[in-house]
Design an enzyme around this catalytic site. Structure first.
Site, PDB file in Angstrom:
ATOM      1  N   LYS A 105     -36.136 171.987 -29.534  1.00 30.16           N
ATOM      2  CA  LYS A 105     -37.295 171.255 -30.027  1.00 30.16           C
ATOM      3  C   LYS A 105     -37.066 170.804 -31.464  1.00 30.16           C
ATOM      4  O   LYS A 105     -37.324 169.657 -31.824  1.00 30.16           O
ATOM      5  CB  LYS A 105     -38.521 172.163 -29.928  1.00 30.16           C
ATOM      6  CG  LYS A 105     -39.815 171.438 -29.785  1.00 30.16           C
ATOM      7  CD  LYS A 105     -40.934 172.433 -29.479  1.00 30.16           C
ATOM      8  CE  LYS A 105     -40.948 172.877 -28.012  1.00 30.16           C
ATOM      9  NZ  LYS A 105     -41.770 174.071 -27.789  1.00 30.16           N
TER      10      LYS A 105
ATOM     11  N   ARG B 141     -44.565 176.460 -33.392  1.00 30.10           N
ATOM     12  CA  ARG B 141     -44.017 176.502 -32.025  1.00 30.10           C
ATOM     13  C   ARG B 141     -42.679 177.225 -32.028  1.00 30.10           C
ATOM     14  O   ARG B 141     -41.892 177.057 -32.951  1.00 30.10           O
ATOM     15  CB  ARG B 141     -43.724 175.092 -31.510  1.00 30.10           C
ATOM     16  CG  ARG B 141     -44.912 174.223 -31.218  1.00 30.10           C
ATOM     17  CD  ARG B 141     -44.410 172.867 -30.739  1.00 30.10           C
ATOM     18  NE  ARG B 141     -45.488 172.062 -30.181  1.00 30.10           N
ATOM     19  CZ  ARG B 141     -46.183 171.170 -30.873  1.00 30.10           C
ATOM     20  NH1 ARG B 141     -45.919 170.982 -32.158  1.00 30.10           N
ATOM     21  NH2 ARG B 141     -47.143 170.466 -30.297  1.00 30.10           N
TER      22      ARG B 141
ATOM     23  N   GLY C 198     -40.795 181.494 -20.726  1.00 28.36           N
ATOM     24  CA  GLY C 198     -41.291 182.865 -20.892  1.00 28.36           C
ATOM     25  C   GLY C 198     -41.674 183.198 -22.318  1.00 28.36           C
ATOM     26  O   GLY C 198     -42.088 184.315 -22.602  1.00 28.36           O
TER      27      GLY C 198
ATOM     28  N   MET D 168     -43.318 182.366 -26.502  1.00 29.11           N
ATOM     29  CA  MET D 168     -44.612 182.131 -27.125  1.00 29.11           C
ATOM     30  C   MET D 168     -45.099 180.693 -26.948  1.00 29.11           C
ATOM     31  O   MET D 168     -44.346 179.763 -27.039  1.00 29.11           O
ATOM     32  CB  MET D 168     -44.518 182.431 -28.617  1.00 29.11           C
ATOM     33  CG  MET D 168     -45.872 182.682 -29.237  1.00 29.11           C
ATOM     34  SD  MET D 168     -45.802 182.715 -31.050  1.00 29.11           S
ATOM     35  CE  MET D 168     -45.938 180.970 -31.402  1.00 29.11           C
TER      36      MET D 168
ATOM     37  N   ARG E 121     -39.845 161.118 -25.012  1.00 27.91           N
ATOM     38  CA  ARG E 121     -38.922 161.728 -24.043  1.00 27.91           C
ATOM     39  C   ARG E 121     -38.586 160.685 -22.991  1.00 27.91           C
ATOM     40  O   ARG E 121     -39.289 159.664 -22.887  1.00 27.91           O
ATOM     41  CB  ARG E 121     -39.546 162.954 -23.384  1.00 27.91           C
ATOM     42  CG  ARG E 121     -40.848 162.637 -22.702  1.00 27.91           C
ATOM     43  CD  ARG E 121     -41.543 163.876 -22.180  1.00 27.91           C
ATOM     44  NE  ARG E 121     -42.896 163.540 -21.739  1.00 27.91           N
ATOM     45  CZ  ARG E 121     -43.857 164.426 -21.525  1.00 27.91           C
ATOM     46  NH1 ARG E 121     -43.617 165.704 -21.706  1.00 27.91           N
ATOM     47  NH2 ARG E 121     -45.045 164.046 -21.108  1.00 27.91           N
TER      48      ARG E 121
ATOM     49  N   HIS F  53     -33.411 168.847  20.153  1.00 29.92           N
ATOM     50  CA  HIS F  53     -32.879 167.633  20.762  1.00 29.92           C
ATOM     51  C   HIS F  53     -33.529 166.393  20.162  1.00 29.92           C
ATOM     52  O   HIS F  53     -32.860 165.441  19.755  1.00 29.92           O
ATOM     53  CB  HIS F  53     -33.114 167.695  22.281  1.00 29.92           C
ATOM     54  CG  HIS F  53     -32.607 166.493  23.017  1.00 29.92           C
ATOM     55  ND1 HIS F  53     -33.414 165.428  23.328  1.00 29.92           N
ATOM     56  CD2 HIS F  53     -31.381 166.191  23.469  1.00 29.92           C
ATOM     57  CE1 HIS F  53     -32.705 164.516  23.970  1.00 29.92           C
ATOM     58  NE2 HIS F  53     -31.460 164.957  24.071  1.00 29.92           N
TER      59      HIS F  53
ATOM     60  N   SER G 183     -12.200 169.241   9.492  1.00 28.13           N
ATOM     61  CA  SER G 183     -13.528 168.736   9.174  1.00 28.13           C
ATOM     62  C   SER G 183     -14.481 169.919   9.257  1.00 28.13           C
ATOM     63  O   SER G 183     -14.576 170.576  10.295  1.00 28.13           O
ATOM     64  CB  SER G 183     -13.928 167.643  10.166  1.00 28.13           C
ATOM     65  OG  SER G 183     -15.209 167.159   9.849  1.00 28.13           O
TER      66      SER G 183
ATOM     67  N   CYS H 299     -18.505 167.242   8.090  1.00 33.17           N
ATOM     68  CA  CYS H 299     -19.318 166.379   8.944  1.00 33.17           C
ATOM     69  C   CYS H 299     -20.624 167.058   9.337  1.00 33.17           C
ATOM     70  O   CYS H 299     -21.365 166.554  10.154  1.00 33.17           O
ATOM     71  CB  CYS H 299     -18.532 165.937  10.176  1.00 33.17           C
ATOM     72  SG  CYS H 299     -18.074 167.286  11.258  1.00 33.17           S
TER      73      CYS H 299
ATOM     74  N   TYR I 245     -13.302 163.724   1.916  1.00 34.02           N
ATOM     75  CA  TYR I 245     -14.456 162.873   2.201  1.00 34.02           C
ATOM     76  C   TYR I 245     -15.637 163.703   2.664  1.00 34.02           C
ATOM     77  O   TYR I 245     -15.477 164.859   3.061  1.00 34.02           O
ATOM     78  CB  TYR I 245     -14.120 161.807   3.261  1.00 34.02           C
ATOM     79  CG  TYR I 245     -13.847 162.364   4.644  1.00 34.02           C
ATOM     80  CD1 TYR I 245     -14.892 162.605   5.540  1.00 34.02           C
ATOM     81  CD2 TYR I 245     -12.550 162.662   5.056  1.00 34.02           C
ATOM     82  CE1 TYR I 245     -14.647 163.137   6.794  1.00 34.02           C
ATOM     83  CE2 TYR I 245     -12.301 163.184   6.307  1.00 34.02           C
ATOM     84  CZ  TYR I 245     -13.343 163.422   7.168  1.00 34.02           C
ATOM     85  OH  TYR I 245     -13.115 163.955   8.420  1.00 34.02           O
TER      86      TYR I 245
END
Lengths: 927, 927
Positions: free
Chosen positions: A65, A135, A144, A146, A380, A496, A812, A880, A900
């Site tokens: 920050k 901050r 987690g 402050m 941002r 199916h 494969s 595959c 591949y």
């Protein structure tokens, strides 16, 4: 001025503060401590950096920050001034037994002075008070830790100033109330519930429905009650009204939160080092509610929905950020600001351009105007739609703002997927009747039909239909071909219906268990509605929704910009992208989407078509090899013409044909249906002859069915016991290949032998294949280049891949099966009953059938790749399984150095992009 | 005198022989060749060793056979003299381009001279001809190589001598005929069929039914025909009648056979080096048919059936070895020789004693007496029965002939198994009606009964019964407990019947498909016979036989000798032997057999007993957690008393309790039966209420059943979704443990969590277990030492064992499941349909469910052991799959460094011995 405190324990904070021991100099400390002194200034550690002294590269020292706000400041943006106390100071704090390191507090005070100068306000000043936010900010974002404390510096005195400056006493009091509550909870460690109860009590007393209804008097009452709570919980200590006490305690609390239980757990879970420490950011507050020359808003540098290059956003005058979010007042479009505050607007426009140029991405900005002065609170990267992501990426390359590689990284693979399926128009109002499994993406509407023949007939008559079944089987395939989409009430993502629909690229919602299908009544009921045959409804296979009526949809386009991004991705990626496809039409689609080969052609799907199935069943039920061969001979021309089509479509590219794989019972009617029919006939006393066929079929199905068909007689095991089946398939393939070669078409068939677990299985299967190929070549007088390889889809195949590569020219990975056996999860059974609950309960990080399991399945793959290539250095290795189209899995495939990935045609563009991302990630990691 | 020939090509053999080139000396050859010269004599390689010059250690040089016969000779036994041409000569033969190395033939001729002297016969001598055999003999036995040529040296001239010496012209001619045929085929490479056809033609012509019916004239005709065949096939060359030509050609043929296709293939397959070469053994022939002072016989040094220390065997006077084997004449017991040939008998007795002492084992000897002179033709370790093996091993230790380690190695584990089951009396005549799977060993007879209640009732009335079912399910268990054995017509070796019967140690024949069971008719038909209820029949679960009537059986004994051998084995082995057992009675049996712990107590078997099953079913069908808990509470006392019994029986020893494992549908009635019943009731139109329960049960079973239950909702997955089940089990166990501890009994419960595939599953399961244990301890005020561990039965568990060991205190390999998933073989489906055909066709070397697959499953185990112990060095690792009782698998477990094997109680003695064998093998390999 160090603090000796556990900051969550309010009784000590601010009361036990001591002066630093006089005899100790910072230089001797520096020498004994492991904290590295900032370079240059020997002995005098710099613990505090003004925002203008930092930059984006100083994350280690200033936290994420701090470095970010420093970068904005450095870029010349009007950021509310502030300073950052370093992570080093946090570590020194712990080394000194939770005391501020020598010199730190003095630096804080000096920086505060600078802040006062920059803002022309005074910390604790009753007329023009400087308020600050405090901050935490570690190197890595840590939920987690402050929370933020806002408006620090408020007390009875400065409150007066705030009231006068904003002209809103209610606002000032409410801000004060909130500050006391937040500070007490976060810094003093007093339970927030106590304050909520007190607030609730005052609201009841005054009959106030919401916080906003509280009068000035009521708010003063609340504040008094809050102060009493603090007094009680702190054993008589007052709430610290002195702003410097507030600041000191808040900084100590941030440091201590670094070792709070939540933060430690979070770091353990995310494997973040415990010695990084956290920085503390102290920033001056600005207010947009200080009159009509003040205001607040949010804006994007480009339209996040379309990607158009226009300033896009909204704002409100004389308002705070919460007002925009809360929806109490309706904000105005940002363009209105051009008329209302032309100077500020022009400044904002310039800043927006500069920010986009500086960060080289669309910015999502928050700003506040205090008395006509513009402050940038945050910027941002802006979230954007799939369309916008693609357009912005391409535009920015043309604007020379980003490189092609960056453009490729700016589009997420999932966004490509969104662009490539018919979608429900997001602006349409829909009535969801039920939600099933998102089994095959895309949306479709049509008339409900409940059997395949009717579907086919209606489709021929030009109607759009959706086929509705409890579950589908091979008899339904012609209906599925005719339908726009498929809905089933039973079955998983590999049922199916799901598999066939995905193969066809048709939308499918499967296993929608709350849809009650009444086949005899030709209707289904869901969500309290009944849909009769012929009535229109809609399914969304991307989300699993079943929707009432006909809903407008949006057609996919491979737009020019998307094509451009994918071409850039192609230039980057190392992994080839092939497609799984069983029919010539699949091959054509795959080519259109940029596939470089067919990685899986499932020959058995060809068996399932209606005209062929009787021959297939007769073949399976044959008593003798001769009879079986006769039926296979009848199937041969069908297979040959399928192969002819697919090889022709893929001219010049490899086509991997997998020999028959599924257990034979999949081609036969359902055991349960037959059993019921035969039992009924028997019970009724029907004449024997009227159901003799059924009885025979029942006996055959009973003999063939298995307890665990997934682990039974399938794959190469079928071929080894019935070589005539693979002989027919190989002959059909090679006759097609020979014919095409004679026609001058270049073909590259690769024959893949499935479910191999031992070298010997492959050796024997291959011998049958080669013998048949040689016979075809001899008959034709022509030879065709071919390869023979195997699926690696069983753990044993991976574990003995070094031996298997002696016979296999390619591997494969069948990762669906490999995941099933590695985990012991039957996908059909486990996905709904076990895996989804497991993911919900975080027993599994994700569904291993969607994203490759790196530790188990990935380890087997790694063994197979490395040992296979040891035996055969030029071994081609692909994947595959359905993971081949999943971006996270593609990243693993890149790391495993596969050649591949192969996925369904519709996933090819996604995979092209994901492969480029994976390549860039791996390359960067290698650097 | 080298030969330049491919010896299988007769046209060259013996005809192209050349003298060695004069200018070449052996010394220069030796320098250029890789053949190592024999040490000591520079330049003059010793290619030929007389038998008396060799010994058993010279296998490399003389081959196995040559070294063996040298050892006998060296031991002073009257072996027919001979010599061995070295393997070195064979290699030199190849280096010289298939020519005999210099000096070799001269050494052969010199050795032949020695032979003539020793035998007082002459090679080619017409009066007293020396005949020899020529045999190949490599270092390792190689079935692919040249057969033996006998009676080499025979021709028209020496034939006369043989006729006169034996006084049997037919014999001499037949010997000559056989020699020509064998020599032509083996040495000259002429097809044996040609000779068989010629022989057949002469037999037809003379109306001779068999070879023995051929007259002298007919045999002469055959010989003439044979010579003509040779002439024709050798392009005019005559059959070589010159004995030295015969010998030279035969030696060349042996050398060449080393590189024959069969031999090369064999070596490739068996990974034997190709450069070892083969030796050639030339040995003088002796004849036992030279009159009444001649004879032949075979004998054992001890009785191979009982082990009794007496000479045991049979012999025939004036006979050849073939006569004893052919059964034409009935041989006499060896004792008769004491009267008929007392001197020779006494000599033989002395030799037998010497041989046994020399080889330190029972010898199986072949001998021939030629004219009153005894020749030992062969001696080898004698095959013996299980009883004999044990007795001989113990006796020999007492006689100080062998060490205890050797005694342990002399008994095969399979022999121990044979001794420990009731067996069919081997002398009984049996009528086999059918053969099914040998599902649980042992034999039993009893009255056929067709349901569990009847079985129980009859057994209570004191009857012995065999329970006959198509297949069994949990409802049948009380009948199985009552029965002597079980016969089913369906199901594999892991069918319910098989698993339960093995667990009970009862004989079971499963899946006897040719047994037609007619449950309604209370009868079964097999092998053409029908057996009605109440009729006696017999099953042999060791062989799978179903036998008519009541057959006498032999009861097992843990005899004193067997116990002795096992105690010696215990002192040797490193692996502990534990037992799988579900009931206190199993634990008692296991202890009697020497188990050192319970490695697998399957808690779900306890659920299957008749009184408990309704509670179990109600628990499964519960709609809410509360309802489920209520039914579990009812089961708790049963489980607690089971655990109490088993822990008490195993006082002081570890007991591994596995939490519930199988899919829940296994506890419910058959889906198919319910479907038929409900369909029948519906079709008949029965009143709804009469089958509402069935319909409800059908719906429940339908919801629970899975496509691949083996990969479904079972193991720890059940416990994670229904923690109350494991909470009940853990409570029952720990309440029992606490109670026993209070009673002063030492208990070591170890809780095993099944089917884990991820660390997180184990972590969560363990948390439930620990929480319940802590609760029990708190209530009881007593703590008990316990361990928590996991099964490694899924590939992923093995692959991530390093992580899993963070939570597991022990691993137990569930190799049944691990084999299923590693190979993708559902045992129930695949064993009959795939694995048995695979083993038949040698696609698999053995059934991986019987003997661990080292390359695949073994590799996973190795990963798990090594990586598990990296995380937790004191991790205990065992195996509890059925492989734990298989000797070959135990050898792998020893190599993998497991801590223990666990098997069924009846296999414990087998495993004790096998573990000792494995230890000795590993130790020897390490040396």
């Amino acid at each position: 001025m160090p603090v000796t405190t556990k900051p969550r324990s309010p009784r000590k904070t601010g009361t036990t503060a001591k002066s630093a021991p006089a005899g100790r100099t910072t230089s001797t400390r520096g020498a004994r401590s492991s904290t590295k002194a900032a370079p240059g200034r020997r002995g005098a550690t710099k613990w505090v950096y003004l925002f203008e002294e930092g930059n984006a590269q100083m994350r280690d020292l200033l936290g994420g920050k701090g470095a970010g706000v420093a970068e904005m400041t450095r870029a010349g943006l009007p950021v509310p001034p502030g300073f950052t106390i370093t992570t080093q100071a946090c570590n020194a704090f712990y080394e000194r037994g939770e005391q501020f390191p020598d010199g730190m507090w003095a630096q804080v005070l000096a920086s505060l002075k600078t802040l006062e100068r920059q803002t022309r306000k005074g910390f604790g000043d009753p007329v023009n008070p400087l308020l600050v936010s405090v901050r935490s900010g570690a190197k890595f974002s840590m939920p987690g830790m402050m929370d933020t404390v806002l408006n620090l510096g408020l007390n009875e005195t400065t409150l007066q100033g705030l009231t006068r400056l904003t002209g809103d006493e209610r606002f000032a009091l409410d801000t004060h109330r909130r500050f006391i509550q937040l500070f007490s909870k976060i810094v003093l460690g007093i339970s927030g519930d106590l304050f909520e109860h007190a607030l609730g009590a005052v609201k009841s007393k005054h009959g106030a429905a919401s916080d906003a209804d509280l009068s000035v008097a009521a708010l003063q009452e609340v504040i008094a009650d809050y102060r009493e709570i603090v007094r009680k919980e702190s054993k008589g200590q007052e709430f610290p009204d002195e702003p410097l006490d507030q600041l000191r305690a808040a900084i100590g609390a941030v440091f201590s939160s670094w070792n709070g239980k939540r933060a430690v757990d979070y770091r353990n879970y995310n494997k973040i080092a415990h010695d990084l420490g956290t920085a503390v950011n102290v920033q001056s507050m600005v207010f947009g509610n200080m009159g009509e020359d003040s205001g607040t808003g949010v804006a994007f540098t480009r339209d996040p929905a379309t990607g158009e290059k226009v300033l896009f956003g909204e704002y409100l005058t004389n308002a705070q950020g919460e007002d925009v979010v809360a929806g109490v007042r309706t904000p105005k479009p940002i363009a209105a600001m051009a008329a209302e505050m032309p100077t500020v607007y022009r400044q904002f426009e310039r800043i927006a351009k500069r920010l986009e140029k500086h960060y080289r991405d669309v910015q999502d900005m928050e700003f506040t105007i205090e008395h006509g002065k513009l402050y940038m609170l945050q910027t941002r990267s802006g979230k954007r739609t799939a369309e916008a992501a693609v357009k912005i990426a391409v535009d920015m390359v043309h604007e020379r703002l980003i490189s092609r590689e960056e453009a490729v990284l700016r589009v997420e693979p999932v966004q490509v997927d969104q662009l490539l399926h018919t979608r429900i128009d997001p602006s349409a109002k829909v009535e969801v009747l039920a939600t099933g499994l998102a089994a095959s993406p895309g949306a479709a509407y049509g008339k409900a039909v409940f059997d395949a023949d009717r579907a086919e007939a209606l489709a021929k008559a030009g109607e759009k239909v959706i086929m509705v079944r409890i579950e589908t089987n091979p008899d339904d395939v012609h209906g599925m071909i005719a339908a726009e989409g498929v809905l089933t009430s039973r079955g998983g993502r590999t049922s199916h219906a799901a598999v066939v629909a995905r193969g066809m690229g048709k939308p499918c919602v499967a296993g929608a268990e709350s849809v009650l299908v009444d086949l005899d009544g030709r209707r289904f009921t869901a969500g309290g509605k009944t849909v009769y045959e012929g009535e229109e409804f809609t399914i969304d296979g991307s989300t699993g929704r079943v929707i009432a009526g006909k809903v407008p949809t949006i057609q996919p386009e491979l737009s020019g910009d998307l094509e451009q991004v994918l071409r850039w991705a192609d230039a980057i990626r190392r992994l080839q992208v092939w497609a799984n496809g069983d029919y010539p039409r699949d091959a054509e689609l795959a080519l259109r989407f940029g596939a470089q080969g067919i990685g899986l052609c499932r020959t058995e799907h060809m068996f399932m078509e209606q005209v062929r199935l009787p021959h297939v069943q007769a073949m399976i039920l044959s008593a003798t090899t001769e009879e079986r061969k006769r039926h296979l001979d009848e199937l041969l021309p069908f297979q040959r013409s399928d192969f002819y089509g697919i090889l022709k479509a893929m001219a010049g590219l490899p086509v991997v044909i997998r020999l028959i794989d599924p257990p034979l019972h999949e081609f036969l009617p359902s055991f349960e249906d037959l059993l019921v029919e035969v039992t009924q006939a028997e019970t009724r006393g029907d004449p024997e002859a009227s159901f003799a066929d059924k009885r025979k079929m029942l006996a055959a199905v009973r003999a063939i069915r298995e307890q665990n068909p997934m682990l039974g007689l399938r794959g190469c095991r079928l071929g080894l016991l019935y070589p005539e089946i693979i002989e027919m398939q190989v002959r059909a393939l090679m006759e097609a290949a020979v014919q095409l070669t004679k026609e001058g078409v270049k073909v590259y068939p690769e024959i893949m032998i499935p479910l191999v677990s031992t070298l010997e299985e492959l050796r024997r299967s291959k011998a049958y294949v080669v013998k048949e190929i040689d016979a075809v070549f001899a008959e034709a007088g022509v030879k065709v280049h071919y390869k023979i390889g195997t699926m690696i889809e069983l753990p044993r195949a991976a574990l003995t891949a070094g031996a298997i590569a002696e016979e296999a020219e390619f591997f494969s990975f069948g990762t669906n099966d490999l995941t099933q056996t590695t985990f012991g999860f039957s996908r059909d059974d486990a996905e709904g009953k076990i895996i989804i609950p497991y993911v919900d309960q975080k027993i599994l990080p994700s569904n291993p059938f969607e994203t490759l399991d790196r530790a188990g399945v990935g380890r087997l793959m790694n063994i197979a790749v490395i040992e296979g290539r040891q035996t055969r250095p030029d071994l081609t290795v692909g994947i595959c399984g359905e993971h081949g189209g999943d971006p996270a899995s593609i990243a693993i495939c890149e790391k495993l150095n596969l050649n591949y990935v192969s996925c369904s045609p519709y996933r090819v563009p996604v995979a092209r992009l994901a492969a480029a991302h994976a390549r860039l990630a791996t390359r960067d990691a290698d650097r």
